[in-house]
Design an enzyme around this catalytic site. Sequence first.
Site, PDB file in Angstrom:
ATOM      1  N   HIS A  40      41.962  36.402  40.180  1.00  0.00           N
ATOM      2  CA  HIS A  40      41.905  35.895  38.807  1.00  0.00           C
ATOM      3  C   HIS A  40      42.150  34.388  38.849  1.00  0.00           C
ATOM      4  O   HIS A  40      43.235  33.956  39.223  1.00  0.00           O
ATOM      5  CB  HIS A  40      42.963  36.604  37.954  1.00  0.00           C
ATOM      6  CG  HIS A  40      42.890  36.217  36.519  1.00  0.00           C
ATOM      7  ND1 HIS A  40      41.858  36.631  35.709  1.00  0.00           N
ATOM      8  CD2 HIS A  40      43.682  35.433  35.756  1.00  0.00           C
ATOM      9  CE1 HIS A  40      42.038  36.121  34.505  1.00  0.00           C
ATOM     10  NE2 HIS A  40      43.129  35.393  34.500  1.00  0.00           N
ATOM     11  N   ASP A  42      41.441  31.675  36.395  1.00  0.00           N
ATOM     12  CA  ASP A  42      41.830  30.812  35.269  1.00  0.00           C
ATOM     13  C   ASP A  42      41.237  29.410  35.319  1.00  0.00           C
ATOM     14  O   ASP A  42      41.964  28.414  35.489  1.00  0.00           O
ATOM     15  CB  ASP A  42      43.359  30.671  35.246  1.00  0.00           C
ATOM     16  CG  ASP A  42      44.043  31.858  34.581  1.00  0.00           C
ATOM     17  OD1 ASP A  42      43.540  32.331  33.551  1.00  0.00           O
ATOM     18  OD2 ASP A  42      45.079  32.300  35.103  1.00  0.00           O
ATOM     19  N   ASP A 155      42.095  38.942  30.568  1.00  0.00           N
ATOM     20  CA  ASP A 155      43.087  37.928  30.215  1.00  0.00           C
ATOM     21  C   ASP A 155      42.965  37.302  28.829  1.00  0.00           C
ATOM     22  O   ASP A 155      43.860  36.562  28.429  1.00  0.00           O
ATOM     23  CB  ASP A 155      43.097  36.826  31.291  1.00  0.00           C
ATOM     24  CG  ASP A 155      44.438  36.117  31.392  1.00  0.00           C
ATOM     25  OD1 ASP A 155      45.460  36.730  31.015  1.00  0.00           O
ATOM     26  OD2 ASP A 155      44.481  34.955  31.822  1.00  0.00           O
TER      27      ASP A 155
END
Length: 420
Positions: A40, A42, A155
Amino acid sequence: MATRTIGIAVLCYFVVVPYALCNGDSVSSVINAFVVPHSHMDVGWVYTVDESMVAYAANVYTSVVSSLVKNGKRRFIAVEQEFFRLWWENVADVNQKQQVHELLQNGQLEFIIGGQVMNDEAVTEYSANIQQLTEGHSFIYDTFGVRPQFSWHVDPFGATATTPALFAMAAFNSHLISRIDYDKKDAMQKKKEMQFIWQGSPSHGSKLQMFTHTMDQYSYCAPGDIPFSERSGFYWNGYVKFPVPPSDGIYPNMSLPVNTSNIKLYADYMVANIKQRAAWYKTQQLLWPWGCDKQFFNATIQFLNMDPLLDYINQHSDEYGVRVQYATVGEYFKAVHDTNSTWMVKKSGDFIPYSSDPHSAWTGFYSSRNYLKGLSRHSQATLHAAESMFTMYNKVTDDKHINGSWILSKLDKLRWASAE
Ligand SMILES: *[C@@H]1O[C@H](CO)[C@@H](O)[C@H](O)[C@H]1NC(C)=O
Ligand SMILES: *[C@@H]1O[C@H](CO)[C@@H](O)[C@H](O)[C@H]1NC(C)=O
Ligand SMILES: *[C@@H]1O[C@H](CO)[C@@H](O)[C@H](O)[C@H]1NC(C)=O
Ligand SMILES: *[C@@H]1O[C@H](CO)[C@@H](O)[C@H](O)[C@H]1NC(C)=O
Ligand SMILES: *[C@@H]1O[C@H](CO)[C@@H](O)[C@H](O)[C@H]1NC(C)=O
Protein backbone atom coordinates in the site's frame (compact mmCIF):
# COMPACT_ATOMS: atom_id res chain seq x y z
CA MET A 1 -12.19 5.66 -20.41
CA ALA A 2 -10.54 2.55 -21.76
CA THR A 3 -13.63 0.46 -21.18
CA ARG A 4 -17.03 1.67 -22.25
CA THR A 5 -19.21 -1.36 -21.68
CA ILE A 6 -21.92 -0.80 -19.10
CA GLY A 7 -21.53 -3.30 -16.26
CA ILE A 8 -23.66 -6.09 -17.69
CA ALA A 9 -20.81 -8.46 -16.92
CA VAL A 10 -21.56 -7.98 -13.25
CA LEU A 11 -25.03 -9.42 -13.66
CA CYS A 12 -23.89 -12.49 -15.53
CA TYR A 13 -20.91 -13.03 -13.28
CA PHE A 14 -22.86 -13.43 -10.10
CA VAL A 15 -25.65 -15.75 -11.01
CA VAL A 16 -27.99 -16.10 -8.09
CA VAL A 17 -28.64 -19.67 -7.05
CA PRO A 18 -30.36 -20.69 -3.81
CA TYR A 19 -27.76 -21.11 -1.09
CA ALA A 20 -29.04 -24.48 0.14
CA LEU A 21 -28.77 -26.02 -3.32
CA CYS A 22 -25.12 -25.17 -3.56
CA ASN A 23 -23.87 -25.83 -0.08
CA GLY A 24 -24.68 -29.45 0.57
CA ASP A 25 -23.15 -31.40 3.44
CA SER A 26 -20.50 -32.78 1.13
CA VAL A 27 -18.78 -29.38 1.04
CA SER A 28 -15.54 -29.74 2.97
CA SER A 29 -15.07 -27.61 6.04
CA VAL A 30 -11.43 -26.88 5.25
CA ILE A 31 -10.78 -23.15 5.05
CA ASN A 32 -9.00 -21.97 1.90
CA ALA A 33 -6.92 -18.91 2.62
CA PHE A 34 -5.93 -16.80 -0.37
CA VAL A 35 -2.73 -15.00 0.56
CA VAL A 36 -2.70 -11.81 -1.55
CA PRO A 37 0.70 -10.03 -1.61
CA HIS A 38 0.40 -6.25 -1.97
CA SER A 39 2.07 -2.97 -1.06
CA HIS A 40 0.00 0.00 0.00
CA MET A 41 1.93 3.02 -1.27
CA ASP A 42 -0.15 6.17 -0.52
CA VAL A 43 0.90 8.30 -3.49
CA GLY A 44 2.18 11.65 -2.22
CA TRP A 45 1.37 11.08 1.47
CA VAL A 46 4.06 12.36 3.91
CA TYR A 47 6.81 11.90 1.33
CA THR A 48 6.80 13.20 -2.23
CA VAL A 49 6.43 10.85 -5.16
CA ASP A 50 10.13 11.27 -6.01
CA GLU A 51 11.29 10.65 -2.43
CA SER A 52 9.15 7.51 -2.30
CA MET A 53 10.55 6.22 -5.59
CA VAL A 54 14.10 6.54 -4.25
CA ALA A 55 13.43 5.11 -0.79
CA TYR A 56 11.35 2.09 -1.77
CA ALA A 57 8.76 2.27 -4.56
CA ALA A 58 11.15 1.44 -7.41
CA ASN A 59 12.52 -1.49 -5.38
CA VAL A 60 9.00 -2.86 -4.95
CA TYR A 61 8.55 -3.48 -8.67
CA THR A 62 12.16 -4.46 -9.33
CA SER A 63 12.23 -7.05 -6.53
CA VAL A 64 8.66 -8.28 -7.06
CA VAL A 65 9.25 -8.97 -10.75
CA SER A 66 12.43 -10.92 -10.09
CA SER A 67 10.77 -12.88 -7.26
CA LEU A 68 7.71 -13.81 -9.30
CA VAL A 69 9.84 -15.02 -12.19
CA LYS A 70 11.67 -17.43 -9.84
CA ASN A 71 8.56 -19.29 -8.65
CA GLY A 72 5.32 -19.70 -10.59
CA LYS A 73 3.24 -20.09 -7.41
CA ARG A 74 3.96 -16.55 -6.24
CA ARG A 75 1.56 -13.71 -6.94
CA PHE A 76 1.39 -9.93 -6.59
CA ILE A 77 -1.28 -7.28 -7.17
CA ALA A 78 -0.28 -3.87 -8.51
CA VAL A 79 -2.93 -1.60 -7.11
CA GLU A 80 -2.28 1.85 -8.55
CA GLN A 81 -0.45 3.21 -11.57
CA GLU A 82 1.55 6.22 -10.43
CA PHE A 83 4.61 4.39 -9.09
CA PHE A 84 4.31 1.53 -11.53
CA ARG A 85 4.38 3.93 -14.49
CA LEU A 86 7.37 5.83 -13.16
CA TRP A 87 9.16 2.51 -12.67
CA TRP A 88 8.13 1.31 -16.14
CA GLU A 89 9.25 4.50 -17.85
CA ASN A 90 12.41 5.35 -15.90
CA VAL A 91 13.73 2.23 -14.19
CA ALA A 92 12.70 -1.03 -15.90
CA ASP A 93 15.01 -2.43 -18.58
CA VAL A 94 13.97 -4.35 -21.70
CA ASN A 95 14.29 -7.68 -19.92
CA GLN A 96 12.13 -6.62 -16.96
CA LYS A 97 9.49 -5.23 -19.31
CA GLN A 98 9.36 -8.54 -21.14
CA GLN A 99 9.00 -10.32 -17.78
CA VAL A 100 6.08 -8.07 -16.77
CA HIS A 101 4.28 -8.95 -20.01
CA GLU A 102 4.79 -12.65 -19.25
CA LEU A 103 3.70 -12.36 -15.59
CA LEU A 104 0.48 -10.61 -16.66
CA GLN A 105 -0.13 -13.32 -19.25
CA ASN A 106 0.32 -16.21 -16.83
CA GLY A 107 -1.71 -14.49 -14.10
CA GLN A 108 1.03 -14.09 -11.47
CA LEU A 109 0.75 -10.31 -11.63
CA GLU A 110 -2.62 -8.57 -11.67
CA PHE A 111 -3.50 -4.90 -12.06
CA ILE A 112 -6.18 -3.90 -9.55
CA ILE A 113 -8.21 -0.66 -9.72
CA GLY A 114 -5.74 0.65 -12.31
CA GLY A 115 -6.27 4.36 -11.60
CA GLN A 116 -3.32 6.67 -11.08
CA VAL A 117 -4.17 6.62 -7.37
CA MET A 118 -6.71 5.13 -4.97
CA ASN A 119 -9.01 8.14 -4.87
CA ASP A 120 -10.75 9.42 -1.78
CA GLU A 121 -14.52 9.10 -2.01
CA ALA A 122 -15.78 11.70 0.45
CA VAL A 123 -14.38 15.00 -0.82
CA THR A 124 -13.58 14.31 -4.46
CA GLU A 125 -15.69 15.28 -7.44
CA TYR A 126 -16.89 12.25 -9.43
CA SER A 127 -15.56 13.63 -12.71
CA ALA A 128 -12.08 13.76 -11.16
CA ASN A 129 -12.44 10.15 -10.03
CA ILE A 130 -13.36 9.12 -13.56
CA GLN A 131 -10.49 11.12 -14.98
CA GLN A 132 -7.80 9.57 -12.79
CA LEU A 133 -9.20 6.10 -13.49
CA THR A 134 -9.22 6.85 -17.23
CA GLU A 135 -5.64 8.05 -17.10
CA GLY A 136 -4.43 4.84 -15.45
CA HIS A 137 -6.62 2.48 -17.49
CA SER A 138 -5.53 4.07 -20.77
CA PHE A 139 -1.91 3.47 -19.89
CA ILE A 140 -2.56 -0.17 -18.93
CA TYR A 141 -4.66 -0.83 -22.00
CA ASP A 142 -2.23 0.87 -24.39
CA THR A 143 0.77 -0.88 -22.86
CA PHE A 144 -0.54 -4.36 -22.05
CA GLY A 145 -3.96 -4.67 -23.71
CA VAL A 146 -5.62 -5.58 -20.40
CA ARG A 147 -8.34 -3.93 -18.33
CA PRO A 148 -8.44 -4.05 -14.52
CA GLN A 149 -11.54 -5.89 -13.33
CA PHE A 150 -11.43 -5.58 -9.57
CA SER A 151 -11.18 -2.75 -7.08
CA TRP A 152 -9.23 -2.52 -3.83
CA HIS A 153 -10.57 0.64 -2.14
CA VAL A 154 -9.00 -0.23 1.20
CA ASP A 155 -7.96 3.24 2.33
CA PRO A 156 -10.59 5.85 1.40
CA PHE A 157 -12.04 7.15 4.69
CA GLY A 158 -15.56 5.87 4.22
CA ALA A 159 -17.15 4.24 1.17
CA THR A 160 -19.81 5.89 -0.99
CA ALA A 161 -22.43 4.29 -3.19
CA THR A 162 -21.18 6.34 -6.14
CA THR A 163 -18.03 4.24 -6.40
CA PRO A 164 -19.62 0.84 -7.08
CA ALA A 165 -21.97 2.54 -9.57
CA LEU A 166 -19.05 4.17 -11.41
CA PHE A 167 -17.00 0.97 -11.26
CA ALA A 168 -19.89 -1.02 -12.71
CA MET A 169 -19.93 1.44 -15.62
CA ALA A 170 -16.18 0.92 -16.00
CA ALA A 171 -16.96 -2.82 -16.39
CA PHE A 172 -15.42 -3.89 -13.08
CA ASN A 173 -16.55 -7.29 -11.82
CA SER A 174 -16.21 -6.80 -8.08
CA HIS A 175 -15.54 -4.09 -5.56
CA LEU A 176 -13.57 -4.23 -2.30
CA ILE A 177 -13.79 -1.77 0.60
CA SER A 178 -12.42 -1.61 4.13
CA ARG A 179 -12.68 1.63 6.10
CA ILE A 180 -16.26 1.75 7.32
CA ASP A 181 -17.65 2.60 10.75
CA TYR A 182 -16.05 0.19 13.29
CA ASP A 183 -19.35 -0.54 15.05
CA LYS A 184 -21.13 -1.27 11.82
CA LYS A 185 -18.24 -3.53 10.72
CA ASP A 186 -18.42 -5.39 14.00
CA ALA A 187 -22.13 -6.06 13.48
CA MET A 188 -21.52 -7.15 9.88
CA GLN A 189 -18.80 -9.58 11.02
CA LYS A 190 -21.11 -11.15 13.59
CA LYS A 191 -23.87 -11.61 11.01
CA LYS A 192 -21.47 -12.71 8.22
CA GLU A 193 -22.71 -9.84 6.08
CA MET A 194 -19.30 -8.67 4.93
CA GLN A 195 -20.13 -9.44 1.31
CA PHE A 196 -23.16 -8.21 -0.58
CA ILE A 197 -24.47 -6.98 -3.89
CA TRP A 198 -24.42 -3.20 -3.87
CA GLN A 199 -26.89 -1.31 -6.03
CA GLY A 200 -25.20 2.06 -5.79
CA SER A 201 -27.53 4.04 -8.02
CA PRO A 202 -31.25 4.18 -7.13
CA SER A 203 -32.18 5.04 -10.73
CA HIS A 204 -30.13 2.27 -12.35
CA GLY A 205 -30.91 -0.31 -9.65
CA SER A 206 -29.82 -3.83 -10.58
CA LYS A 207 -28.38 -2.61 -13.89
CA LEU A 208 -25.37 -1.15 -12.08
CA GLN A 209 -24.97 -3.59 -9.24
CA MET A 210 -21.61 -4.71 -7.94
CA PHE A 211 -20.51 -7.62 -5.76
CA THR A 212 -18.77 -5.94 -2.81
CA HIS A 213 -16.32 -7.45 -0.34
CA THR A 214 -15.67 -5.68 2.97
CA MET A 215 -12.34 -6.34 4.66
CA ASP A 216 -12.52 -7.39 8.30
CA GLN A 217 -11.24 -5.51 11.35
CA TYR A 218 -7.60 -6.32 10.48
CA SER A 219 -8.20 -4.36 7.27
CA TYR A 220 -5.53 -4.61 4.55
CA CYS A 221 -2.49 -5.41 6.77
CA ALA A 222 -1.24 -8.79 7.84
CA PRO A 223 -0.62 -9.09 11.61
CA GLY A 224 2.62 -7.33 12.54
CA ASP A 225 2.93 -7.40 16.29
CA ILE A 226 4.01 -10.97 17.04
CA PRO A 227 6.20 -11.49 20.13
CA PHE A 228 8.49 -14.30 18.90
CA SER A 229 9.28 -12.53 15.62
CA GLU A 230 10.90 -9.34 17.05
CA ARG A 231 7.34 -7.97 16.82
CA SER A 232 7.26 -7.52 13.05
CA GLY A 233 5.29 -10.64 12.19
CA PHE A 234 4.93 -11.29 8.49
CA TYR A 235 7.14 -8.37 7.43
CA TRP A 236 10.49 -10.04 6.99
CA ASN A 237 11.79 -7.11 4.96
CA GLY A 238 11.16 -4.81 7.93
CA TYR A 239 10.26 -1.15 7.52
CA VAL A 240 11.26 1.40 4.89
CA LYS A 241 14.17 3.71 5.58
CA PHE A 242 14.09 7.25 4.19
CA PRO A 243 15.70 8.96 2.32
CA VAL A 244 17.70 6.09 0.75
CA PRO A 245 17.61 2.31 1.12
CA PRO A 246 20.43 0.92 3.31
CA SER A 247 23.25 -0.35 1.10
CA ASP A 248 23.61 -3.62 3.06
CA GLY A 249 19.91 -4.50 2.61
CA ILE A 250 19.37 -4.52 6.42
CA TYR A 251 16.24 -2.55 7.30
CA PRO A 252 14.75 -1.61 10.69
CA ASN A 253 12.53 -4.18 12.40
CA MET A 254 13.15 -7.10 10.06
CA SER A 255 11.22 -10.09 11.36
CA LEU A 256 13.20 -13.18 12.41
CA PRO A 257 13.73 -15.48 9.40
CA VAL A 258 11.60 -18.60 9.26
CA ASN A 259 13.64 -21.69 10.15
CA THR A 260 13.08 -25.18 11.50
CA SER A 261 12.95 -24.03 15.13
CA ASN A 262 10.30 -21.32 14.69
CA ILE A 263 8.26 -22.41 11.67
CA LYS A 264 5.60 -24.07 13.82
CA LEU A 265 5.19 -20.89 15.87
CA TYR A 266 4.65 -18.85 12.70
CA ALA A 267 2.29 -21.45 11.24
CA ASP A 268 0.19 -21.75 14.42
CA TYR A 269 -0.13 -17.97 14.60
CA MET A 270 -1.10 -17.62 10.96
CA VAL A 271 -3.63 -20.45 11.12
CA ALA A 272 -5.26 -19.02 14.27
CA ASN A 273 -5.55 -15.66 12.55
CA ILE A 274 -7.03 -17.25 9.42
CA LYS A 275 -9.63 -19.16 11.48
CA GLN A 276 -10.64 -16.09 13.46
CA ARG A 277 -11.21 -14.12 10.27
CA ALA A 278 -12.86 -16.89 8.25
CA ALA A 279 -15.60 -17.04 10.90
CA TRP A 280 -16.76 -13.57 9.79
CA TYR A 281 -17.42 -14.65 6.20
CA LYS A 282 -20.13 -16.74 4.64
CA THR A 283 -17.93 -19.08 2.59
CA GLN A 284 -14.82 -21.11 3.46
CA GLN A 285 -12.77 -18.88 1.13
CA LEU A 286 -10.77 -16.26 3.01
CA LEU A 287 -8.94 -13.29 1.54
CA TRP A 288 -5.77 -12.91 3.65
CA PRO A 289 -4.04 -9.69 2.57
CA TRP A 290 -0.29 -10.05 2.97
CA GLY A 291 1.21 -6.58 3.01
CA CYS A 292 0.66 -3.18 4.53
CA ASP A 293 1.90 0.39 4.00
CA LYS A 294 5.16 0.52 2.01
CA GLN A 295 5.89 -3.20 1.92
CA PHE A 296 7.61 -5.58 -0.52
CA PHE A 297 10.54 -3.25 -1.15
CA ASN A 298 12.51 -6.46 -0.70
CA ALA A 299 10.20 -9.10 -2.13
CA THR A 300 13.11 -11.56 -2.17
CA ILE A 301 13.17 -11.83 1.63
CA GLN A 302 9.39 -11.72 1.89
CA PHE A 303 8.82 -14.70 -0.38
CA LEU A 304 11.84 -16.67 0.86
CA ASN A 305 10.19 -16.76 4.29
CA MET A 306 6.56 -17.12 3.27
CA ASP A 307 7.16 -19.96 0.76
CA PRO A 308 8.24 -22.53 3.41
CA LEU A 309 5.55 -21.31 5.80
CA LEU A 310 2.77 -21.95 3.27
CA ASP A 311 4.28 -25.36 2.43
CA TYR A 312 4.38 -26.24 6.12
CA ILE A 313 0.72 -25.30 6.68
CA ASN A 314 -0.38 -27.27 3.62
CA GLN A 315 1.61 -30.33 4.81
CA HIS A 316 -0.38 -30.13 8.06
CA SER A 317 -3.71 -29.07 6.56
CA ASP A 318 -5.55 -32.08 8.03
CA GLU A 319 -4.76 -31.10 11.59
CA TYR A 320 -5.04 -27.35 10.93
CA GLY A 321 -8.22 -27.51 8.84
CA VAL A 322 -6.70 -24.81 6.66
CA ARG A 323 -5.17 -24.73 3.21
CA VAL A 324 -3.18 -21.74 1.96
CA GLN A 325 -2.10 -20.46 -1.44
CA TYR A 326 -0.79 -17.30 -3.00
CA ALA A 327 -3.52 -15.59 -5.00
CA THR A 328 -4.48 -12.47 -6.86
CA VAL A 329 -7.75 -10.70 -6.04
CA GLY A 330 -9.20 -12.17 -9.22
CA GLU A 331 -8.42 -15.72 -8.09
CA TYR A 332 -10.05 -15.07 -4.72
CA PHE A 333 -13.22 -13.63 -6.26
CA LYS A 334 -13.40 -16.51 -8.72
CA ALA A 335 -13.27 -19.00 -5.84
CA VAL A 336 -16.04 -17.14 -3.98
CA HIS A 337 -18.11 -17.00 -7.14
CA ASP A 338 -17.66 -20.74 -7.68
CA THR A 339 -19.35 -21.49 -4.34
CA ASN A 340 -22.67 -20.43 -5.93
CA SER A 341 -23.69 -18.61 -2.76
CA THR A 342 -26.49 -16.08 -2.71
CA TRP A 343 -25.87 -12.60 -1.38
CA MET A 344 -27.89 -10.00 0.32
CA VAL A 345 -28.66 -6.93 -1.79
CA LYS A 346 -27.75 -3.53 -0.45
CA LYS A 347 -29.56 -0.57 -1.91
CA SER A 348 -27.91 2.77 -2.39
CA GLY A 349 -26.84 3.78 1.14
CA ASP A 350 -23.32 5.03 1.86
CA PHE A 351 -20.74 4.10 4.54
CA ILE A 352 -20.07 7.72 5.45
CA PRO A 353 -18.86 9.16 7.79
CA TYR A 354 -16.08 6.81 8.88
CA SER A 355 -15.25 6.21 12.55
CA SER A 356 -12.36 3.99 13.57
CA ASP A 357 -13.07 4.03 17.34
CA PRO A 358 -15.53 5.64 19.74
CA HIS A 359 -15.00 9.42 19.49
CA SER A 360 -12.86 9.04 16.36
CA ALA A 361 -14.90 10.26 13.40
CA TRP A 362 -12.66 10.99 10.42
CA THR A 363 -14.49 14.09 9.26
CA GLY A 364 -11.98 16.91 9.78
CA PHE A 365 -10.79 16.54 6.21
CA TYR A 366 -14.26 17.39 4.87
CA SER A 367 -13.60 21.08 5.53
CA SER A 368 -9.79 21.45 5.58
CA ARG A 369 -7.34 22.26 2.74
CA ASN A 370 -9.76 24.50 0.88
CA TYR A 371 -7.08 25.85 -1.39
CA LEU A 372 -5.93 22.40 -2.55
CA LYS A 373 -9.49 21.32 -3.21
CA GLY A 374 -10.09 24.54 -5.13
CA LEU A 375 -6.97 23.94 -7.19
CA SER A 376 -8.13 20.44 -8.04
CA ARG A 377 -11.57 21.65 -9.20
CA HIS A 378 -9.97 24.46 -11.18
CA SER A 379 -7.52 22.18 -12.98
CA GLN A 380 -10.34 19.76 -13.81
CA ALA A 381 -12.37 22.60 -15.29
CA THR A 382 -9.40 23.90 -17.30
CA LEU A 383 -8.65 20.43 -18.60
CA HIS A 384 -12.26 19.91 -19.65
CA ALA A 385 -12.39 23.30 -21.39
CA ALA A 386 -9.08 22.73 -23.19
CA GLU A 387 -10.06 19.26 -24.38
CA SER A 388 -13.43 20.49 -25.63
CA MET A 389 -11.89 23.42 -27.49
CA PHE A 390 -9.22 21.25 -29.08
CA THR A 391 -11.82 18.72 -30.20
CA MET A 392 -14.00 21.46 -31.70
CA TYR A 393 -11.01 23.03 -33.42
CA ASN A 394 -10.13 19.71 -35.05
CA LYS A 395 -13.73 19.14 -36.05
CA VAL A 396 -14.52 22.45 -37.68
CA THR A 397 -11.32 23.31 -39.52
CA ASP A 398 -8.87 21.65 -41.88
CA ASP A 399 -6.66 24.66 -41.65
CA LYS A 400 -4.02 23.60 -39.10
CA HIS A 401 -2.43 26.77 -37.76
CA ILE A 402 -1.95 25.17 -34.40
CA ASN A 403 0.55 22.35 -33.83
CA GLY A 404 -1.69 19.44 -32.77
CA SER A 405 1.05 17.26 -31.27
CA TRP A 406 2.27 20.15 -29.18
CA ILE A 407 -1.23 20.68 -27.80
CA LEU A 408 -1.69 16.99 -27.15
CA SER A 409 1.57 16.85 -25.22
CA LYS A 410 0.37 19.76 -23.04
CA LEU A 411 -3.02 18.11 -22.49
CA ASP A 412 -1.26 14.89 -21.49
CA LYS A 413 0.71 16.78 -18.87
CA LEU A 414 -2.39 18.46 -17.48
CA ARG A 415 -4.22 15.13 -17.43
CA TRP A 416 -1.39 13.46 -15.50
CA ALA A 417 -1.12 16.42 -13.09
CA SER A 418 -4.82 16.56 -12.30
CA ALA A 419 -5.01 12.75 -12.00
CA GLU A 420 -2.57 12.95 -9.11
C1 LIG B 1 -22.10 -24.24 -8.86
O1 LIG B 1 -22.94 -24.29 -10.00
C2 LIG B 1 -22.31 -24.87 -11.16
C3 LIG B 1 -23.26 -24.71 -12.33
O2 LIG B 1 -24.56 -25.06 -11.98
C4 LIG B 1 -21.98 -26.33 -10.87
O3 LIG B 1 -21.34 -26.90 -11.98
C5 LIG B 1 -21.04 -26.36 -9.65
O4 LIG B 1 -20.75 -27.71 -9.32
C6 LIG B 1 -21.64 -25.65 -8.47
N1 LIG B 1 -20.63 -25.55 -7.42
C7 LIG B 1 -20.86 -25.82 -6.14
C8 LIG B 1 -19.73 -25.65 -5.19
O5 LIG B 1 -21.96 -26.18 -5.74
C1 LIG C 1 17.07 -7.88 -0.35
O1 LIG C 1 17.56 -8.94 0.41
C2 LIG C 1 18.61 -9.66 -0.20
C3 LIG C 1 18.90 -10.87 0.66
O2 LIG C 1 19.20 -10.50 1.97
C4 LIG C 1 19.79 -8.73 -0.38
O3 LIG C 1 20.85 -9.42 -1.02
C5 LIG C 1 19.37 -7.53 -1.22
O4 LIG C 1 20.42 -6.59 -1.30
C6 LIG C 1 18.14 -6.86 -0.63
N1 LIG C 1 17.63 -5.86 -1.55
C7 LIG C 1 17.30 -4.63 -1.18
C8 LIG C 1 16.75 -3.76 -2.24
O5 LIG C 1 17.40 -4.23 -0.03
C1 LIG D 1 11.04 -1.17 15.59
O1 LIG D 1 11.98 -1.57 16.57
C2 LIG D 1 12.28 -0.55 17.51
C3 LIG D 1 13.43 -1.04 18.37
O2 LIG D 1 13.20 -2.33 18.83
C4 LIG D 1 11.01 -0.25 18.30
O3 LIG D 1 11.26 0.77 19.26
C5 LIG D 1 9.92 0.21 17.35
O4 LIG D 1 8.70 0.39 18.03
C6 LIG D 1 9.73 -0.81 16.24
N1 LIG D 1 8.82 -0.27 15.26
C7 LIG D 1 7.72 -0.88 14.90
C8 LIG D 1 6.87 -0.17 13.88
O5 LIG D 1 7.39 -1.97 15.32
C1 LIG E 1 16.21 -20.01 14.10
O1 LIG E 1 16.26 -18.60 14.28
C2 LIG E 1 16.40 -18.22 15.64
C3 LIG E 1 16.29 -16.70 15.70
O2 LIG E 1 17.06 -16.07 14.70
C4 LIG E 1 17.71 -18.74 16.21
O3 LIG E 1 17.83 -18.37 17.57
C5 LIG E 1 17.73 -20.24 16.07
O4 LIG E 1 18.97 -20.76 16.48
C6 LIG E 1 17.48 -20.65 14.60
N1 LIG E 1 17.36 -22.09 14.53
C7 LIG E 1 17.94 -22.81 13.57
C8 LIG E 1 17.70 -24.29 13.58
O5 LIG E 1 18.66 -22.32 12.69
C1 LIG F 1 4.94 20.26 -33.17
O1 LIG F 1 5.16 19.95 -31.80
C2 LIG F 1 5.99 18.81 -31.59
C3 LIG F 1 5.95 18.47 -30.09
O2 LIG F 1 6.18 19.62 -29.32
C4 LIG F 1 7.37 19.14 -32.10
O3 LIG F 1 8.24 18.03 -31.90
C5 LIG F 1 7.29 19.47 -33.59
O4 LIG F 1 8.55 19.90 -34.06
C6 LIG F 1 6.26 20.59 -33.84
N1 LIG F 1 6.04 20.75 -35.27
C7 LIG F 1 6.08 21.95 -35.88
C8 LIG F 1 5.79 21.94 -37.35
O5 LIG F 1 6.32 22.96 -35.27
